[in-house]
Scaffold this motif. Structure first.
Motif, PDB file in Angstrom:
ATOM      1  N   GLU A  45       0.862  -1.409  -0.284  1.00  0.00           N
ATOM      2  CA  GLU A  45       0.045  -0.129   0.085  1.00  0.00           C
ATOM      3  C   GLU A  45       0.954   1.313  -0.067  1.00  0.00           C
ATOM      4  OE1 GLU A  45      -2.897   0.309  -0.583  1.00  0.00           O
ATOM      5  OE2 GLU A  45      -3.843  -1.795  -0.285  1.00  0.00           O
ATOM      6  N   ARG A  46       2.045   1.210   0.579  1.00  0.00           N
ATOM      7  CA  ARG A  46       2.893   2.356   0.945  1.00  0.00           C
ATOM      8  C   ARG A  46       3.582   3.010  -0.474  1.00  0.00           C
ATOM      9  NH1 ARG A  46       3.519   2.460   6.406  1.00  0.00           N
ATOM     10  NH2 ARG A  46       5.149   4.032   6.562  1.00  0.00           N
TER      11      ARG A  46
ATOM     12  N   ASP B  69       2.071   5.818   9.380  1.00  0.00           N
ATOM     13  CA  ASP B  69       0.798   4.989   8.809  1.00  0.00           C
ATOM     14  C   ASP B  69       0.375   5.382   7.395  1.00  0.00           C
ATOM     15  OD1 ASP B  69       1.002   3.088  10.808  1.00  0.00           O
ATOM     16  OD2 ASP B  69      -0.901   3.556  11.728  1.00  0.00           O
ATOM     17  N   ASP B  70       0.209   4.605   6.423  1.00  0.00           N
ATOM     18  CA  ASP B  70      -0.349   5.180   5.249  1.00  0.00           C
ATOM     19  C   ASP B  70      -1.890   5.082   5.446  1.00  0.00           C
ATOM     20  OD1 ASP B  70      -1.539   3.007   3.606  1.00  0.00           O
ATOM     21  OD2 ASP B  70       0.199   2.060   4.510  1.00  0.00           O
ATOM     22  N   HIS B  71      -2.577   5.816   4.665  1.00  0.00           N
ATOM     23  CA  HIS B  71      -3.849   6.203   4.453  1.00  0.00           C
ATOM     24  C   HIS B  71      -4.900   4.946   4.429  1.00  0.00           C
ATOM     25  CE1 HIS B  71      -3.280   7.337   0.790  1.00  0.00           C
ATOM     26  NE2 HIS B  71      -4.417   7.443   0.460  1.00  0.00           N
ATOM     27  N   HIS B  72      -4.134   3.953   3.742  1.00  0.00           N
ATOM     28  CA  HIS B  72      -5.027   2.690   3.289  1.00  0.00           C
ATOM     29  C   HIS B  72      -4.903   1.784   4.433  1.00  0.00           C
ATOM     30  CE1 HIS B  72      -5.512   4.332  -0.978  1.00  0.00           C
ATOM     31  NE2 HIS B  72      -4.150   4.500  -1.032  1.00  0.00           N
TER      32      HIS B  72
ATOM     33  N   ARG C 121      -2.545   2.889  -5.348  1.00  0.00           N
ATOM     34  CA  ARG C 121      -4.027   3.195  -5.703  1.00  0.00           C
ATOM     35  C   ARG C 121      -4.270   4.667  -5.939  1.00  0.00           C
ATOM     36  NH1 ARG C 121      -6.999  -1.067  -3.521  1.00  0.00           N
ATOM     37  NH2 ARG C 121      -5.901  -2.091  -1.916  1.00  0.00           N
TER      38      ARG C 121
ATOM     39  N   LEU D 282       1.498   3.766  -2.757  1.00  0.00           N
ATOM     40  CA  LEU D 282       0.504   4.589  -3.155  1.00  0.00           C
ATOM     41  C   LEU D 282       0.060   4.243  -4.605  1.00  0.00           C
ATOM     42  CD1 LEU D 282       1.101   8.055  -1.447  1.00  0.00           C
ATOM     43  CD2 LEU D 282       0.242   5.997  -0.498  1.00  0.00           C
TER      44      LEU D 282
ATOM     45  N   GLU E 258       0.457   9.352   6.754  1.00  0.00           N
ATOM     46  CA  GLU E 258       1.373  10.497   5.785  1.00  0.00           C
ATOM     47  C   GLU E 258       0.575  11.543   5.322  1.00  0.00           C
ATOM     48  OE1 GLU E 258      -0.854   8.741   4.378  1.00  0.00           O
ATOM     49  OE2 GLU E 258      -0.640   8.620   2.153  1.00  0.00           O
TER      50      GLU E 258
END
Ligand code: HEM
Ligand code: HEM
Lengths: 330, 330
Positions: free
Chosen positions: A238-239, B266-269, A243, A241, B207
């Motif tokens: 996921e990191r 943390d990432d938002h997903h 998406r 990004l 983030e």
């Protein structure tokens, strides 16, 4: 704008002085009421254009075959060769359209098509519709017109439905398409105690509706993973990004494709800026802006647009207005 | 989790059976109340981690110099070499911190620094702070501690404040930085009729807080235009979606930089997915989740996250809870 003010005076005065049960608005009244209903639509970020709404007074038409013919005319007039005109057709009493929008793609149980329309597709199938032999992701559904407890289906002709193939400026053809006209057909127009249950209206799209919801949502066409693969993004983390990157590229593809096809479509930056200008004109005119923040913010980079930092209040009863009827299923 | 349940029983029973004016919670009570206050925080998408909150019971400390020394310890313990620990320090009565967060960058009238902190910077300057001779965009402000109507300023030492330089994986050094610890210092902890006005707490960043708000907002560091230029995007036309593309790249840079520096972020997903799991655990435990949708959705691609399609209700009076005091200026 004096003619609008004059028209407003006229409308309030006339509307107030008539008995609700016998009041029969003139075409001028109807036109003004429909425009104000748009101006009052709490969820609509396109309201800056409200004075330009073309109003088709078809209150003498309730017969399904005739209704369908006028819907075809609506599509043609609104399409206008790509220079889309915001248009509403107000039909007579006793008629209702089952579809939530005039143009909808079938959603099949096996996953093909638009999953959001599975129930609608099942209902239309129960009413007698047969999917094409070669089913696809973009099979246009017929429209179901109900009068006196009876529902009839009508198939669009090929040139009724204008579509745009989605091509990414660098990646190329994405194998996707979308129709040019969003025509909401299950909301009622209400004013002065009157209800028009069949009053389909259209504007043009904002690109995020197609690129950040219809084609992207996991519960819709869910095409971000595929595009991310084609873009060579790292979908394992996921990191990366992936998406968010694929989402921007899908929206670029929508803008690019509609522009190349000469079909009107607004981007979310320009449209939200216009919306804020509309808000300012409304306040200058002494009117409160009806609004629902969670619908007005775009689903792509919302905090970069001017609506993010503003706040809105909603009056759910405000008329003239468009309302979801309790009867409509979709 | 039995120990948590046991602790819960204890807390509710004890809190109910004590006279509010004389009730003096044990450290165990305080610990549980602070964790539940976090669990109740309607705007916080990081609440899945609530049972892990480290609570520092410093209710015997109100003297400014001692408070500051404990704030330094708080930063060090929470920092934990980059493996950030969610931590709250609860101080004694009669003390208050003026800054809204412990670490804030000065905002100068000429545009340098963080425009959001201009008023705070002016107030601290009026209290005696002098900006460094070589002013920069990232000058850390002193912390202002108020007791008995008197306010004292304390300067952080160099190793109190941990920062990460923002480097984009392909574009390189962006000449930007951000601090690792968001420590909210102007909210009151309230439970059982008690108010702790000085109870700074921290988690780690998501983030988007840095990449999609602090460094991106036009009213903050406003760095999208510059990054778009460096990425070679067409900033003359909104329809190129240069803002959206630069926004994603800025967030990638934040993730990349914190990861490279070994600092938790943390990432938002992932975080929104964790949040939804937290919601499910709460409902399974028979508790309603307090929530504010407009704060829970991330400002980057919100519709791709599971919070977008959910709805939340807020109880603004729910205790234990964190509250913005009417007295705090920032
Ligand atoms: C001219 C171009 C237009 C644009 C760009 C536009 C934009 C939008 C957008 C983005 C939404 C949210 C849709 C969603 O998230 O599902 C919306 C909703 C809405 N718009 Fe507009 N709009 C336009 C024209 C119109 C017109 C002509 C009318 C009526 C005369 C209208 C009335 C509404 C209403 C009632 C909703 C809420 C629909 C619902 O509750 O499901 N809009 N509009
Ligand atoms: C562990 C990591 C954490 C993450 C990733 C996180 C995430 C967030 C985010 C993204 C916001 C919205 C901030 C904004 O938009 O300005 C927020 C707000 C908030 N968080 Fe958390 N949080 C964490 C830890 C905590 C802790 C430890 C507490 C308290 C013990 C807490 C209490 C709150 C409160 C009270 C707010 C609302 C602040 C306000 O009203 O201004 N959070 N959090």
């Amino acid at each position: 704008n004096t003619s609008e003010l004059a028209s407003h005076e006229l409308a309030s005065h006339e509307l107030a002085s008539h008995d609700r049960t016998t009041f029969n608005p003139t075409t001028e009244h109807l036109t003004f009421a429909a425009r104000v209903a748009w101006r009052n639509a709490a969820r609509c970020v396109g309201r800056g254009y409200w004075p330009a709404l073309a109003v088709r007074d078809l209150r003498h038409i309730s017969e399904p075959q005739q209704v369908f013919r006028e819907l075809q005319r609506h599509l043609r007039q609104a399409w206008n060769g790509g220079r889309i005109r915001s248009t509403i057709s107000v039909f007579g009493p006793g008629v209702r359209i089952l579809n939530d929008q005039l143009i909808r793609y079938a959603g099949y149980p096996d996953g093909l098509g638009d999953p959001q329309n599975r129930r609608l597709t099942a209902e239309l199938t129960a009413l007698g519709w047969s999917p094409p032999v070669q089913r696809s992701d973009f099979d246009v559904l017929p429209v179901a017109i109900e009068t006196g407890g009876r529902t009839q289906l009508f198939e669009w002709q090929a040139d009724d439905v204008q579509e745009v193939a989605i091509v990414h400026p660098e990646v190329g053809d994405l194998g996707l398409r979308w129709h040019a006209l969003p025509v909401i057909s299950n909301m009622e127009l209400r004013f002065a105690g009157l209800t028009y249950a069949c009053a389909p209206f259209n504007g043009w799209y904002m690109e995020t509706e197609i690129g950040a919801r219809n084609l992207a949502d996991q519960g819709r066409y869910d095409r971000l993973p595929e595009l991310a693969q084609r873009l060579g993004l790292d979908t394992a983390r996921e990191r990366s990004l992936w998406r968010d990157r694929a989402l921007v590229e899908l929206n670029r593809a929508v803008l690019h494709s509609f522009d190349a096809a000469g079909v009107r479509l607004d981007d979310h930056h320009s449209l939200t800026r216009q919306f804020v200008a509309f808000e300012e004109r409304e306040r200058a005119a002494g009117r409160r802006v009806n609004g629902q923040w969670d619908w007005l913010i775009p689903p792509l980079s919302p905090a970069t647009t001017p609506v993010w930092a503003r706040s809105y209040r909603e009056d759910r009863e405000l008329t003239p207005g468009f309302f979801h009827s309790r009867r409509s299923a979709f």
